[in-house]
Scaffold this motif. Structure first.
Motif, PDB file in Angstrom:
ATOM      1  N   THR A   1       0.812  -1.222   0.000  1.00 25.32           N
ATOM      2  CA  THR A   1       0.000   0.000   0.000  1.00 25.32           C
ATOM      3  C   THR A   1       0.843   1.268   0.000  1.00 25.32           C
ATOM      4  O   THR A   1       0.373   2.336  -0.403  1.00 25.32           O
ATOM      5  N   ASP A   2       2.102   1.176   0.433  1.00 26.04           N
ATOM      6  CA  ASP A   2       2.978   2.347   0.412  1.00 26.04           C
ATOM      7  C   ASP A   2       3.685   2.521  -0.932  1.00 26.04           C
ATOM      8  O   ASP A   2       4.527   3.410  -1.099  1.00 26.04           O
ATOM      9  N   GLY A   3       3.349   1.669  -1.896  1.00 32.90           N
ATOM     10  CA  GLY A   3       3.924   1.794  -3.228  1.00 32.90           C
ATOM     11  C   GLY A   3       5.195   1.010  -3.456  1.00 32.90           C
ATOM     12  O   GLY A   3       5.725   1.002  -4.575  1.00 32.90           O
ATOM     13  N   THR A   4       5.709   0.352  -2.441  1.00 31.54           N
ATOM     14  CA  THR A   4       6.898  -0.471  -2.618  1.00 31.54           C
ATOM     15  C   THR A   4       6.519  -1.817  -3.218  1.00 31.54           C
ATOM     16  O   THR A   4       5.385  -2.283  -3.068  1.00 31.54           O
ATOM     17  N   ALA A   5       7.463  -2.433  -3.896  1.00 30.32           N
ATOM     18  CA  ALA A   5       7.187  -3.694  -4.575  1.00 30.32           C
ATOM     19  C   ALA A   5       7.162  -4.857  -3.597  1.00 30.32           C
ATOM     20  O   ALA A   5       7.983  -4.936  -2.677  1.00 30.32           O
ATOM     21  N   THR A   6       6.218  -5.761  -3.793  1.00 32.82           N
ATOM     22  CA  THR A   6       6.191  -7.016  -3.046  1.00 32.82           C
ATOM     23  C   THR A   6       7.085  -8.022  -3.763  1.00 32.82           C
ATOM     24  O   THR A   6       7.525  -7.801  -4.889  1.00 32.82           O
ATOM     25  N   GLN A   7       7.347  -9.126  -3.108  1.00 34.17           N
ATOM     26  CA  GLN A   7       8.106 -10.188  -3.773  1.00 34.17           C
ATOM     27  C   GLN A   7       7.357 -10.696  -4.997  1.00 34.17           C
ATOM     28  O   GLN A   7       7.974 -11.010  -6.025  1.00 34.17           O
ATOM     29  N   ALA A   8       6.025 -10.752  -4.896  1.00 34.56           N
ATOM     30  CA  ALA A   8       5.229 -11.176  -6.049  1.00 34.56           C
ATOM     31  C   ALA A   8       5.370 -10.176  -7.195  1.00 34.56           C
ATOM     32  O   ALA A   8       5.415 -10.567  -8.377  1.00 34.56           O
ATOM     33  N   GLY A   9       5.432  -8.893  -6.867  1.00 34.03           N
ATOM     34  CA  GLY A   9       5.597  -7.870  -7.887  1.00 34.03           C
ATOM     35  C   GLY A   9       6.948  -7.945  -8.560  1.00 34.03           C
ATOM     36  O   GLY A   9       7.064  -7.791  -9.787  1.00 34.03           O
TER      37      GLY A   9
END
Length: 301
Positions: A228-236
């Motif tokens: 939600t803060d715009g940082t990438a997840t591992q999935a992203g």
């Protein structure tokens, strides 16, 4: 996903495809950062960056309206591409193409690229069959650049052949992005979130506004690709890499006319062009070559 798996039948080593693709891009890239480009554009009446950028890059397509350039470039906002409206009134696409070659010629002379005549000729012997045998169906920018007559200066002619293949991969990449439901703003947001392009440059050149970026972020959060803060997840991060893999698969057939060993030889032959421009601090961020690296947003700022 996996649209590009249908193209992965060429028997090419995908690491070689990734390496040549990154090096092709890095070797082409200087044209957007050299002082000679705005100087040549000013001679044609364009004193701002955006109109000159779009005119230089879309000139091979002819005097197309800005909407066609928007479609071909994919990841820019309409408001950014509208800046080119009227560029064909002050100079023809042919004049813009010649001005681009003039800028490239001057820049290559200024940085003194360490390539001998024999090395340039060898690189052309490798890259020319790839350009000649490429399938240009659906490859708008690549086909347009392939139609441009090559200049007489050997190194500039080599750079134009590099440009054809740089745009070919870009065209393929847009096909993969669209097939994965990743729209023009969304792909910019994912690219910056995963550290592959400085956000400051993306926002300044693509001109997606805060509301559009927020909406794209919301869509990517819903897919599990961003927090939600715009940082990438591992999935992203994994999704972005998968898109790159699919693009590599799409590009594999492009390089079959010369094969893995000659692809790697071409990579080593043209890399000094990028090295020469890096040595004179041409880029405001780290340019990826060969193995993927993380861009440095702090340098862009």
């Amino acid at each position: 996903m996996h649209l590009a798996s249908t193209f992965a039948r060429a028997g090419m080593n995908l690491s070689a495809v990734r390496e040549i693709s990154a090096t092709i891009n890095a070797t082409h890239l200087f044209v957007y950062f050299i002082p000679e480009a705005p100087e040549e554009a000013a001679k044609l009446g364009a004193t701002e960056y955006a109109p000159a950028y779009f005119a230089f890059r879309s000139a091979p397509m002819g005097a197309v309206p800005w909407q066609v350039t928007l479609a071909a470039f994919y990841n820019f906002s309409p408001r950014s591409v509208q800046a080119m409206a009227g560029v064909w009134d002050t100079a023809t696409p042919e004049e813009w193409q010649n001005a681009r070659f003039a800028a490239v010629t001057r820049a290559l002379q200024r940085v003194d690229v360490n390539l001998t005549a024999d090395q340039i000729a060898e690189a052309r012997s490798l890259i020319d069959p790839v350009v000649a045998s490429a399938d240009y169906a659906g490859k708008t920018m690549a086909a347009a650049n392939a139609s441009v007559p090559l200049p007489a200066e050997p190194l500039v002619a080599l750079w134009q052949q590099i440009t054809v293949l740089r745009e070919w991969r870009g065209d393929a990449h847009f096909t993969v992005l669209a097939a994965n439901g990743l729209g023009p703003c969304d792909c910019n947001v994912l690219q910056t979130a995963t550290g592959h392009f400085p956000e400051a440059i993306a926002r300044a050149t693509r001109l997606w506004d805060d509301e559009e970026v927020a909406a794209a972020t919301t869509r990517l959060v819903a897919r599990g690709w961003l927090n939600t803060d715009g940082t990438a997840t591992q999935a992203g991060i994994a999704a972005r890499e998968q898109i790159e893999v699919e693009t590599d698969e799409h590009c594999a057939a492009l390089w079959t006319p010369i094969g893995d060993a000659k692809v790697r030889r071409l990579t080593s032959l043209i890399l000094p062009i990028h090295d020469a421009f890096t040595a004179v601090r041409t880029y405001p961020f780290r340019v990826e070559t060969g193995a993927p690296q993380t861009a440095a947003p702090e340098a862009a700022r």
